[in-house]
Design an enzyme around this catalytic site. Sequence first.
Site, PDB file in Angstrom:
ATOM      1  N   ARG A 233       4.674   2.737   1.931  1.00 57.80           N
ATOM      2  CA  ARG A 233       4.153   2.338   0.624  1.00 57.80           C
ATOM      3  C   ARG A 233       3.745   3.610  -0.107  1.00 57.80           C
ATOM      4  O   ARG A 233       3.156   4.521   0.503  1.00 57.80           O
ATOM      5  CB  ARG A 233       2.943   1.408   0.768  1.00 57.80           C
ATOM      6  CG  ARG A 233       3.293  -0.032   1.128  1.00 57.80           C
ATOM      7  CD  ARG A 233       3.987  -0.761  -0.030  1.00 57.80           C
ATOM      8  NE  ARG A 233       4.258  -2.158   0.273  1.00 57.80           N
ATOM      9  CZ  ARG A 233       5.410  -2.621   0.785  1.00 57.80           C
ATOM     10  NH1 ARG A 233       6.387  -1.786   1.060  1.00 57.80           N
ATOM     11  NH2 ARG A 233       5.573  -3.913   0.987  1.00 57.80           N
ATOM     12  N   GLU A 262       4.859   2.059  -8.825  1.00 55.04           N
ATOM     13  CA  GLU A 262       6.226   1.575  -9.100  1.00 55.04           C
ATOM     14  C   GLU A 262       6.227   0.592 -10.263  1.00 55.04           C
ATOM     15  O   GLU A 262       5.307  -0.228 -10.356  1.00 55.04           O
ATOM     16  CB  GLU A 262       6.783   0.905  -7.839  1.00 55.04           C
ATOM     17  CG  GLU A 262       6.944   1.880  -6.695  1.00 55.04           C
ATOM     18  CD  GLU A 262       7.413   1.209  -5.399  1.00 55.04           C
ATOM     19  OE1 GLU A 262       7.839   0.033  -5.428  1.00 55.04           O
ATOM     20  OE2 GLU A 262       7.360   1.884  -4.364  1.00 55.04           O
ATOM     21  N   HIS A 280      12.903   2.287  -3.984  1.00 53.28           N
ATOM     22  CA  HIS A 280      12.411   1.268  -3.036  1.00 53.28           C
ATOM     23  C   HIS A 280      13.547   0.353  -2.540  1.00 53.28           C
ATOM     24  O   HIS A 280      13.522  -0.858  -2.759  1.00 53.28           O
ATOM     25  CB  HIS A 280      11.283   0.451  -3.676  1.00 53.28           C
ATOM     26  CG  HIS A 280      10.372  -0.184  -2.653  1.00 53.28           C
ATOM     27  ND1 HIS A 280       9.048  -0.422  -2.868  1.00 53.28           N
ATOM     28  CD2 HIS A 280      10.606  -0.645  -1.391  1.00 53.28           C
ATOM     29  CE1 HIS A 280       8.502  -0.981  -1.805  1.00 53.28           C
ATOM     30  NE2 HIS A 280       9.444  -1.130  -0.891  1.00 53.28           N
TER      31      HIS A 280
HETATM   32  C1  DGY Z   1       8.717  -4.685   2.668  1.00 48.30           C
HETATM   33  O1  DGY Z   1       9.296  -5.666   3.142  1.00 48.30           O
HETATM   34  O2  DGY Z   1       7.507  -4.523   2.750  1.00 48.30           O
HETATM   35  C2  DGY Z   1       9.580  -3.678   2.014  1.00 48.30           C
HETATM   36  O3  DGY Z   1       8.888  -2.687   1.360  1.00 48.30           O
HETATM   37  C3  DGY Z   1      10.628  -4.329   1.140  1.00 48.30           C
HETATM   38  O4  DGY Z   1      11.758  -3.658   1.461  1.00 48.30           O
END
Ligand code: DGY
Length: 315
Positions: A233, A262, A280
């Site tokens: 993240r 984002e 992402h």
């Molecule tokens: C998640 O599933 O948390 C991812 O970041 C999406 O790809």
Amino acid sequence: MSRVLVTRRLPDGGLDPLVEAGHELIERDKDTPLSHDELVATAPTVDAIVCLLTDRIDAEVLEAGAGRLRVVANVAVGYDNIDVASATEHGIAVCNTPGVLDETTADLAFLLILAASRLASDAEADLRDGRWEGWGINQYLGRDVHGAVLGVVGFGRIGQAVARRATGFGMEVLHHARHDTGFPGYIVDLDDLLSLADIVSLHVPLSPETRHLISRAELERMKPSAVLVNTARGPVVDEVALAEALETGAIFAAGLDVFEAEPKVHPRLLAAPRTVLLPHIGSASLATRTRMARIASEGARAVLSGETPANVVGA
Ligand code: DGY
């Protein structure tokens, strides 16, 4: 029959468990996020919400839905966009999509490990923009991935999947996690891992403890030849500190799939040298995104049928 809000367009077949159970789906024509006001207004009118990580399901939305809303199913493994404590308080279950995206996300992390270490984005940008004037022995001198020390931060399913790939590349793998994993290569102290690794790959969930886990002090502990990869993240890394580290050469390169705000990307990161940036796409294969949608839908279906799904994170 229950009413289910589906906040974004999902891959074909992703909603099958809910369709087959005969639920009424409130789907959207546009593939844009609902506004927060729209979420608050819609929550009291539905029994379930199937949402994405771009939807902020906070206390206000959950409070609005309380009484009718029974489940929020996030089509993602990370669920930092949902206030789980508030959901629990209102008796609303929260589901996610563990297990189905590990290998796909690990592939992408490895792509960034390779691309950042070998300066692929800088080299490709020069080629596309007509700046490449022919082969040169001193051009684009990256760092070898084979034989390097990989430091995996967070040793859950995705971190372990990255470690498996690294073994095939002849890398030495070290890892750090909050608790002793019992696996070889465990390093108790994050600072020690950062100073030993040639490449650091982040695989921790976002929480108050991991926000800015990698900031100026941590970047200073890394080798000047080191590469940082983040597919977890964005807020796990302090982007301004990272941009500065890349600008000054405090670390060699970075590969990022996630960002603090984002879809905005910090302008200093956009301009930073030796940096590979992706929007992402860690889990973005058709098969995996379809599986993610299905497992979230199945979680919602199960809660609506009075069952407890395996992928419930709060109840
Ligand atoms: C998640 O599933 O948390 C991812 O970041 C999406 O790809």
